[in-house]
Design an enzyme around this catalytic site. Structure first.
Site, PDB file in Angstrom:
ATOM      1  N   ASP A  18       0.722  -2.843  -4.574  1.00  0.00           N
ATOM      2  CA  ASP A  18      -0.359  -1.907  -4.873  1.00  0.00           C
ATOM      3  C   ASP A  18       0.194  -0.493  -5.095  1.00  0.00           C
ATOM      4  O   ASP A  18       1.311  -0.186  -4.644  1.00  0.00           O
ATOM      5  CB  ASP A  18      -1.318  -1.922  -3.673  1.00  0.00           C
TER       6      ASP A  18
ATOM      7  N   ASP B  38      -2.020   2.924  -4.889  1.00  0.00           N
ATOM      8  CA  ASP B  38      -2.634   3.922  -4.005  1.00  0.00           C
ATOM      9  C   ASP B  38      -2.502   3.529  -2.538  1.00  0.00           C
ATOM     10  O   ASP B  38      -2.912   2.442  -2.129  1.00  0.00           O
ATOM     11  CB  ASP B  38      -4.123   4.093  -4.349  1.00  0.00           C
TER      12      ASP B  38
END
Lengths: 175, 175
Positions: free
Chosen positions: A8, A10
Site C-alpha cells: 500500500d 498511504d
C-alpha cells in the site's frame, strides 16, 4: 517462482498521518496531538472538513514524506519477491498523476509494470499484502500484514508490523 | 456469489484503432488503409514515430470514440456480474486522469471502485477477462476472451469475440 507482495502507499510507504498533522498545523493553525488519534477511525480522528479539503488539495499527495525505512525495505524484498505498489487512488482521481510522480521520485527502482492504482483491492491477487486498512486485508486471499497506523491500533485479527523491519521479518519467516 | 469480469479499455471499450487512423489523417495527412493493418502487430502497423507521438499527446486518450455496443453491453453484464475496468495505463502516466475522465463521461454507471489502472494485469484475479492483447490473456487464470482487433487476427489460442454481442453470448454461456 518468485512470490509477490502488494504494498500500500498511504500510511505504509508514504507517511500520510504525519503529513496530515504537519499540514493541519501549517495551513490551519490546528495543532493536533498524535496521542489523541490512537485507536480512532481516520474519519473521526481529524476534523472532517479539514481532512476532506486536504485530500482534494492538488499537491497534497505529491508532497507527502516517505515512511521511515520503506525505501531500503522494498529494495531488500525486491531481491527475492515481486513487489507491487497497490494504492486505492480512484476516490481522488487528481491524486493519480501525483502518486505516479511521487513513486518516480522516491521509489525510482519500482518499474511502472509493478504499479496498480485501483478503487478497491479485492481483485488483486498476490501472496502477501502490506496495508494499514483492515477492509483491504479482510478481503485478501493471501497472507495479510497490518502496517501499524494510529487508526488501526485496536485491530487484533491480522499479523501486525510496527515498522518496515518487522515487515521484512514477517515476510521472510512466512515465506 | 457474483462472478467478476475484467474489461480492457483500449480497443475494447475505447475504439483506439479508429482513433489512430482518423488522427493520423487529420494531424499528419497520413491516410492509412485499415485493411493493411490486419494481422500486423501494433508496433509494425503504424509509423513508429507517429504512434509514439500520438500516445504521448495530451488529450489523445481523452478524445477516443466509444467502441460500438460497449455501453449497452456493460450495462447488460452488470445486471449479473461485477464488471471491472482494467487498463494497462502506467506506461503513459499522463493518460491516467484522461482515462478516468473518459470513463466518467462515457461510462458514468461504472463506480470508481470498479476501476483498476495497472502496469501489467498478471495480478488481477477475476473470473473473465475481455482484452485485445494476448500477453494479458496468456497470463490470466480465469476465462479469457480475445476481443478482435486488427493486430490480433492471427491469434487462435483464445476464445474470440468480434463484437460486444459476442462477448455477452460467451460470458453468459460459459458462466
Amino acid at each position: 517462482m518468485r512470490k509477490s507482495i502488494a504494498v500500500d502507499m498511504d500510511n505504509v510507504i508514504a507517511d500520510i498521518e504525519s503529513h496530515f498533522l504537519s499540514t493541519c498545523e501549517k495551513e490551519y493553525g490546528l495543532k493536533l496531538d498524535r496521542e489523541l488519534l490512537k485507536g480512532k477511525p481516520e474519519a473521526d480522528a481529524f476534523p472532517k472538513d479539514v481532512i476532506r479539503k486536504l485530500l482534494y488539495t492538488p499537491g497534497f499527495f505529491r508532497s507527502a514524506p516517505v515512511m521511515t525505512g520503506s525505501q531500503d525495505a522494498l529494495k531488500n524484498l525486491m531481491e527475492d519477491f515481486d513487489v507491487y505498489i497497490v494504492s486505492a487512488a480512484m476516490q481522488f482521481p487528481h491524486s493519480l498523476p501525483e502518486k505516479f510522480e511521487w513513486l518516480a521520485e522516491h521509489f525510482p527502482f519500482i518499474h511502472w509494470k509493478y504499479i496498480i492504482f485501483c478503487g478497491d483491492k479485492s481483485k488483486v491477487n498476490t501472496e502477501f499484502m502490506v496495508d494499514d486498512h483492515v477492509k483491504n486485508l479482510d478481503a485478501f486471499k493471501g497472507k495479510p500484514i497490518l502496517y501499524t497506523a494510529s487508526h488501526n491500533l485496536n485491530i487484533m485479527r491480522h499479523t501486525r508490523a510496527d515498522d518496515w523491519d518487522a515487515v521484512i521479518k514477517i515476510v521472510r519467516t512466512k515465506n
